[in-house]
Scaffold this motif. Structure first.
Motif: not given
Length: 156
Positions: A23-27
């Protein structure tokens, strides 16, 4: 009523570590990449020395001619070179503040490549001759108009 309503497992809001990382990598926005303003600074850093060389060559050429207006043109070119030098110094100071390093890498098929290091992030940037000519023309026009406005002259 949904199927999950009586199920106690779904009351907790636990998230697996790998899902959190995804999630953090995507956002996440890349922190170390250059901003648009910094890209313009790099472009100016590349273009301005070429402009200074052009103005200096023109200055030397006009001094060796028999043109009756050579003193006026020489003074204008000297003011232009001072303006370009000041802009180069301002750009170098900004690079120091922002921790940016630019090194010329290579020139292949009319494309000048530069290696830009910005806060630990390295990027290879290329400028074609046409782009550089266009930028030089725009900057020369901008500086000329600025000098003329400062001296009270009007552009034809």
């Amino acid at each position: 009523m949904s199927k999950l309503d009586g199920n106690e497992r779904w009351k907790s809001k636990m998230l697996l570590t790998e899902h959190q990382e995804q999630y953090e990598q995507r956002n996440a926005k890349p922190v170390n990449q250059q901003t648009e303003e910094e890209r313009y600074l790099v472009r100016d850093y590349v273009v301005l020395p070429h402009m200074l060389t052009m103005a200096d060559n023109s200055h030397r050429a006009i001094l060796s001619t028999a043109n009756p207006l050579k003193s006026v043109i020489a003074v204008f070119l000297q003011v232009l070179m001072d303006r370009i030098s000041g802009e180069i110094q301002r750009t170098v100071r900004e690079f120091g503040k922002r921790n940016i390093r630019v090194m010329q890498d290579e020139c292949v098929d009319g494309i000048y490549y530069y290696q830009v290091r910005c806060r630990g992030f390295t990027e290879k940037v290329g400028f074609t001759r046409e782009v550089m000519r266009s930028e030089i023309r725009n900057k020369m026009t901008e500086f000329t108009e600025e000098i003329l406005q400062r001296t009270g002259g009007k552009r034809a």
